[in-house]
Design an enzyme around this catalytic site. Sequence first.
Site, PDB file in Angstrom:
ATOM      1  N   ASP A 124     -14.681 -18.179  56.434  1.00 53.38           N
ATOM      2  CA  ASP A 124     -15.783 -18.544  57.325  1.00 53.38           C
ATOM      3  C   ASP A 124     -17.054 -17.787  56.954  1.00 53.38           C
ATOM      4  O   ASP A 124     -18.159 -18.324  57.049  1.00 53.38           O
ATOM      5  CB  ASP A 124     -15.390 -18.301  58.780  1.00 53.38           C
ATOM      6  CG  ASP A 124     -14.224 -19.185  59.199  1.00 53.38           C
ATOM      7  OD1 ASP A 124     -14.400 -20.411  59.236  1.00 53.38           O
ATOM      8  OD2 ASP A 124     -13.130 -18.652  59.462  1.00 53.38           O
ATOM      9  N   GLU A 168     -24.659 -24.346  60.382  1.00 57.38           N
ATOM     10  CA  GLU A 168     -24.012 -25.569  59.901  1.00 57.38           C
ATOM     11  C   GLU A 168     -23.836 -26.537  61.061  1.00 57.38           C
ATOM     12  O   GLU A 168     -23.492 -26.132  62.170  1.00 57.38           O
ATOM     13  CB  GLU A 168     -22.660 -25.232  59.281  1.00 57.38           C
ATOM     14  CG  GLU A 168     -22.055 -26.390  58.525  1.00 57.38           C
ATOM     15  CD  GLU A 168     -20.883 -25.953  57.681  1.00 57.38           C
ATOM     16  OE1 GLU A 168     -20.840 -26.354  56.516  1.00 57.38           O
ATOM     17  OE2 GLU A 168     -20.014 -25.221  58.191  1.00 57.38           O
ATOM     18  N   ASP A 217     -21.612 -20.134  60.316  1.00 61.75           N
ATOM     19  CA  ASP A 217     -20.609 -21.202  60.278  1.00 61.75           C
ATOM     20  C   ASP A 217     -19.867 -21.120  61.607  1.00 61.75           C
ATOM     21  O   ASP A 217     -18.954 -20.315  61.765  1.00 61.75           O
ATOM     22  CB  ASP A 217     -19.659 -20.988  59.099  1.00 61.75           C
ATOM     23  CG  ASP A 217     -18.550 -22.029  59.069  1.00 61.75           C
ATOM     24  OD1 ASP A 217     -18.803 -23.194  59.422  1.00 61.75           O
ATOM     25  OD2 ASP A 217     -17.418 -21.665  58.698  1.00 61.75           O
TER      26      ASP A 217
END
Length: 155
Positions: free
Chosen positions: A139, A67, A7
């Site tokens: 995260d 992502e 992420d």
Amino acid sequence: MLILGLDPGLGTTGWGIVAKSGSRLSHVANGQIKTDPKAALAERLVTLDRELADVILAHRPDNGAVEEVFVNSNAQSTLKLGQARGVCLLALARAGLPVAEYATRLVKKALVGTGAADKAQVQAMLKVLLPGVRLAGPDAADALAVAIAHAHVAR
């Protein structure tokens, strides 16, 4: 198969590793890479690259999943996020890993069943799918979600 989910973020990049064996998933590790907000942009990107390389060397994943960037109203923030994401893609590619990219909505849908799920729903589902997992932070949770989405979507 070990899957490293990322992420990306300039301030904090989350990472999470899951093992997939048949239809079974298990938690391997998760964490967050934080950069110094007072440091120059280039220095922050180097820190991110170095620490991602360490994670890859320590765990030897077979696949990487990142992502995708979402565009927000602050163009400067979006640009910095894109630069951090580029470092993530580069670190995985440099290690010779196949890299997949997933939109946030697809990650949420793969985990919760709806692309409109909130962070609390995603974290609750992580605890169901990976019993006993201790999350290093939000995260890291998002990164584990990316890894799990890859395990579900990639064949």
